[in-house]
Scaffold this active site. Structure first.
Site, short mmCIF file in Angstrom:
data_model
loop_
_atom_site.label_atom_id
_atom_site.label_comp_id
_atom_site.label_asym_id
_atom_site.label_seq_id
_atom_site.Cartn_x
_atom_site.Cartn_y
_atom_site.Cartn_z
N ASP A 83 -2.86 -10.59 -2.64
CA ASP A 83 -3.41 -10.08 -1.37
C ASP A 83 -4.88 -9.67 -1.61
O ASP A 83 -5.24 -9.29 -2.72
CB ASP A 83 -2.60 -8.86 -0.93
CG ASP A 83 -2.93 -8.41 0.48
OD1 ASP A 83 -2.18 -8.78 1.41
OD2 ASP A 83 -3.93 -7.68 0.66
N HIS B 134 -6.32 -7.10 -0.67
CA HIS B 134 -6.40 -5.65 -0.90
C HIS B 134 -5.66 -5.28 -2.19
O HIS B 134 -4.61 -5.85 -2.49
CB HIS B 134 -5.78 -4.89 0.27
CG HIS B 134 -6.42 -5.18 1.59
ND1 HIS B 134 -5.92 -6.13 2.47
CD2 HIS B 134 -7.53 -4.66 2.17
CE1 HIS B 134 -6.70 -6.17 3.54
NE2 HIS B 134 -7.68 -5.30 3.39
N ASP C 161 -4.64 -12.76 3.01
CA ASP C 161 -5.86 -12.32 3.69
C ASP C 161 -7.13 -12.53 2.86
O ASP C 161 -8.22 -12.15 3.31
CB ASP C 161 -5.73 -10.85 4.16
CG ASP C 161 -5.07 -9.96 3.14
OD1 ASP C 161 -4.82 -10.41 2.00
OD2 ASP C 161 -4.79 -8.79 3.48
N HIS D 180 0.82 -1.23 0.00
CA HIS D 180 0.00 0.00 0.00
C HIS D 180 0.85 1.27 0.00
O HIS D 180 0.32 2.37 -0.22
CB HIS D 180 -0.93 0.04 1.22
CG HIS D 180 -2.00 -1.00 1.18
ND1 HIS D 180 -2.85 -1.17 0.12
CD2 HIS D 180 -2.34 -1.95 2.09
CE1 HIS D 180 -3.68 -2.18 0.36
NE2 HIS D 180 -3.39 -2.67 1.56
#
Ligand SMILES: [Zn+2]
Length: 307
Positions: free
Chosen positions: A163, A165, A244, A126
């Site tokens: 991931d 995200h 995740d 991120h």
């Protein structure tokens, strides 16, 4: 051929508080499972060395680095956004996380390892060129990819991110660098809602609706990632390995399990064999159920290590 396993005990010292999901327990759980299964003994275990300021600046503004250094507290924690915090040891851990990926890249490019896994934290995907966010300060995988591109014979790289995200930071850093292919599967709509709809030939965004079953994930890999990799022919493949999207992960709502991580790793291995001299550097990102994370990493590493 060898799989390198790269970590550093000081990655455990980054601590954002007892209730924070991105906790040192994550790395401890991974180690426990890999030791118990004996898998750890089959890998070349290496200790990360910190990335230099120059290496961090391959992917980040100098100002970004300076601002973070100024914020490090003498005690307690200081928040850089509502869910990301620095403790006195956080930046040291962040330098080790980025440096671990550089070490992994060097091992793989020198032929000392066929592939490598970096069990490091804080995670990185991120972190944008000039912005820490979402538990991330420095974009470890992007720093490794930039470092690889400086080496002789490395003209194209790929960063593959499974991931849950979206890898807004990695896209931010590489959106105008066509030599870097970035492929991402992610729950959508969902955090972080930046760069999800960007239109660039080197960015392959694959949004997946919450509660989708694993066939949607596998279809995205087969229909979007693999053709993009066939066309790009990367000299080395990086993986932003976040776990995740696991069905037991408390943070999100996709339904993958260990077998999906085993499968996607096999797909990536086949591409690396075909186009990238088998070179893979995999870097831990998210995964917030310590048990599901550890077993998912085990499945991922069993494939990388050829079990
Ligand atoms: Zn994540």
């Amino acid at each position: 051929m060898t799989t390198a396993y790269i970590t550093h005990e000081d990655c455990l010292l980054h601590n954002m508080g007892p209730d924070h999901p991105e906790s040192p327990v994550r790395l401890q759980a991974i180690r426990k499972v890999l030791e118990r299964t004996g898998l750890m003994d089959h890998m070349d275990q290496l200790t990360a060395v910190p990335a230099s300021a120059e290496q961090i600046q391959l992917a980040h503004a100098k100002l970004h680095q300076k601002k973070l250094e100024m914020k490090v507290p003498r005690e307690g924690v200081v928040y850089t956004d509502e869910d990301t915090a620095l403790c006195p040891h956080s930046l040291d851990a962040a330098h080790l996380a980025a440096g671990g990926v550089i070490l992994a890249t060097n091992r793989v490019l020198s032929g000392k390892a066929q592939n490598a896994f970096c069990a490091v934290r804080p995670p990185g995907h991120h972190a944008e060129y000039n912005l820490p966010m979402g538990f991330c300060f420095y974009n470890n995988v992007a720093i490794g990819a930039c470092h690889a591109l400086l080496q002789e014979g490395i003209e194209r790289v790929a960063v593959l991110d499974f991931d849950v995200h979206h890898c807004n930071g990695t896209v931010d850093i590489f959106k105008d660098r066509p030599e870097v292919l970035v492929c991402s599967t992610f729950q959508y709509p969902y955090y972080p809602e930046r760069y999800c709809e960007i239109d660039r030939p080197n960015i392959v965004n694959c949004p997946i609706a919450a509660h989708s079953d694993n066939s949607v994930f596998r279809k995205a890999i087969e229909e979007r990632w693999l053709p993009a990799l066939e066309a790009h022919k990367p000299d080395i493949i990086f993986i932003s390995a976040g776990f995740d999207a696991h069905k037991e992960d408390p943070m999100a709502d996709l339904n993958l399990d260990e077998e999906d991580y085993r499968w996607v790793t096999q797909q990536i291995m086949q591409m690396a064999e075909k186009h990238s001299h088998k070179r893979i550097v995999s870097v831990l990102e998210g995964g917030y159920s310590p048990v599901a994370l550890a077993f998912s990493v085990q499945a991922h590493l069993e494939v990388l290590a050829g079990f």
